[in-house]
Design a protein around this motif. Structure first.
Motif, PDB file in Angstrom:
ATOM      1  N   ARG A   1     -48.967  35.807  30.809  1.00 48.13           N
ATOM      2  CA  ARG A   1     -50.751  36.343  30.372  1.00 48.13           C
ATOM      3  C   ARG A   1     -51.822  35.263  30.889  1.00 48.13           C
ATOM      4  O   ARG A   1     -52.870  35.354  30.312  1.00 48.13           O
ATOM      5  N   PHE A   2     -51.258  34.336  31.617  1.00 49.60           N
ATOM      6  CA  PHE A   2     -52.122  32.874  31.021  1.00 49.60           C
ATOM      7  C   PHE A   2     -52.842  33.502  32.364  1.00 49.60           C
ATOM      8  O   PHE A   2     -52.356  34.094  33.402  1.00 49.60           O
ATOM      9  N   ASN A   3     -54.148  32.991  32.358  1.00 53.45           N
ATOM     10  CA  ASN A   3     -55.360  33.470  33.406  1.00 53.45           C
ATOM     11  C   ASN A   3     -55.519  32.446  34.295  1.00 53.45           C
ATOM     12  O   ASN A   3     -56.804  31.775  34.331  1.00 53.45           O
ATOM     13  N   TRP A   4     -54.955  32.356  35.386  1.00 49.04           N
ATOM     14  CA  TRP A   4     -54.802  31.518  36.670  1.00 49.04           C
ATOM     15  C   TRP A   4     -55.794  31.358  37.026  1.00 49.04           C
ATOM     16  O   TRP A   4     -57.211  30.896  37.876  1.00 49.04           O
ATOM     17  N   GLY A   5     -56.281  33.209  37.624  1.00 49.07           N
ATOM     18  CA  GLY A   5     -58.014  33.268  37.918  1.00 49.07           C
ATOM     19  C   GLY A   5     -59.220  32.696  37.450  1.00 49.07           C
ATOM     20  O   GLY A   5     -59.281  32.238  38.293  1.00 49.07           O
TER      21      GLY A   5
ATOM     22  N   ASP B   1     -39.466  25.008  31.250  1.00 51.24           N
ATOM     23  CA  ASP B   1     -39.828  26.980  30.731  1.00 51.24           C
ATOM     24  C   ASP B   1     -40.730  27.123  31.794  1.00 51.24           C
ATOM     25  O   ASP B   1     -41.604  28.038  32.059  1.00 51.24           O
ATOM     26  N   GLY B   2     -41.259  26.197  33.077  1.00 53.04           N
ATOM     27  CA  GLY B   2     -41.776  26.930  34.681  1.00 53.04           C
ATOM     28  C   GLY B   2     -43.080  26.515  34.102  1.00 53.04           C
ATOM     29  O   GLY B   2     -43.947  26.842  35.090  1.00 53.04           O
ATOM     30  N   GLY B   3     -43.546  26.870  33.138  1.00 53.74           N
ATOM     31  CA  GLY B   3     -45.114  26.627  32.888  1.00 53.74           C
ATOM     32  C   GLY B   3     -45.851  25.390  32.655  1.00 53.74           C
ATOM     33  O   GLY B   3     -45.297  24.284  32.992  1.00 53.74           O
TER      34      GLY B   3
END
Length: 230
Positions: free
Chosen positions: A131-135, A201-203
């Motif tokens: 739910r991180f807002n990369w947009g 973790d791919g973050g």
């Protein structure tokens, strides 16, 4: 610590294979270290660029041959932008921002032709699985780039001036030793290998901090060696 998982081993194998290919390209072709570093920094599956990597690329851009190699990679990455393959284009924006504020002045003119795709990126919407807002991150970066590329150049000059003041304020360069780009490239790869082993973790947690690490093309009196990052 337990045995490495299949996923970890796969990532390590992929990393070593890529490194072998890069080494072969350096030996057998006319590719440069700066070109490889830029490709790596804007790759769809790469880690976010750190400030040292951006500083190396910006310094290399003052050399004519490397300049054209770097901008060509950025052009191609930007124009590959779409909803599925956006990470490489976003990372190209990160590098472009650093070049605009720290690199040769001609960068601004060079990327006027990319404003169309950057405007498209400024409307991007994307939430990842966490739910991180990369947009939002992409839109903010795109809007800043468009301001830097504005034809009246006032905002760009202001930001370059700010960056130069920060650079001039950094102290402790008296004992600095210039390290070759090839050696820094190896250090960057070593750090990436460390991340592959210990951060699975791919973050993408690194922020796009643009600390200046090199000289400006419009100030001939700055000591080039004294402006290299420690």
């Amino acid at each position: 610590m337990g045995s490495p998982s299949f996923h970890e081993l796969k990532k390590q194998a992929s990393f070593f294979l890529k490194e072998k290919i890069k080494s072969a390209r350096l030996v057998l072709t006319d590719v440069t270290s700066a070109q490889l570093l830029t490709e790596e920094a804007t790759d769809e599956d790469s880690w976010p660029s750190d400030t040292r990597t951006m500083g190396l690329i910006s310094r290399a851009a003052f050399e004519v041959d490397d300049y054209w190699r770097i901008v060509d990679i950025l052009h191609k990455r930007l124009w590959k932008f779409d909803k599925e393959n956006w990470r490489g284009s976003y990372r190209a924006l990160v590098i472009l921002e650093h070049l605009l504020t720290h690199g040769p002045e001609r960068v601004s003119e060079e990327f006027q032709s990319d404003k169309e795709v950057i405007k498209e990126m400024s409307m991007f919407q994307h939430l990842d699985e966490k739910r991180f807002n990369w947009g939002l991150r992409v839109r903010e970066k795109s809007e800043r780039i468009l301001k830097l590329l504005d034809e009246d150049l006032s905002f760009l000059k202001q930001e370059r001036c700010k960056a130069r003041k920060v650079t001039s304020g950094i102290k402790g360069f008296g004992s600095c030793t210039q390290i070759s780009l090839d050696k820094r490239l190896e250090e960057s790869r070593s750090q990436m290998y460390f991340r592959c082993n210990y951060n699975n973790d791919g973050g993408e947690r690194n922020k796009d901090l643009n600390y200046p690490n090199h000289a400006f093309g419009d100030d001939e009196h700055l000591d080039r060696a004294a402006l290299l990052s420690t």
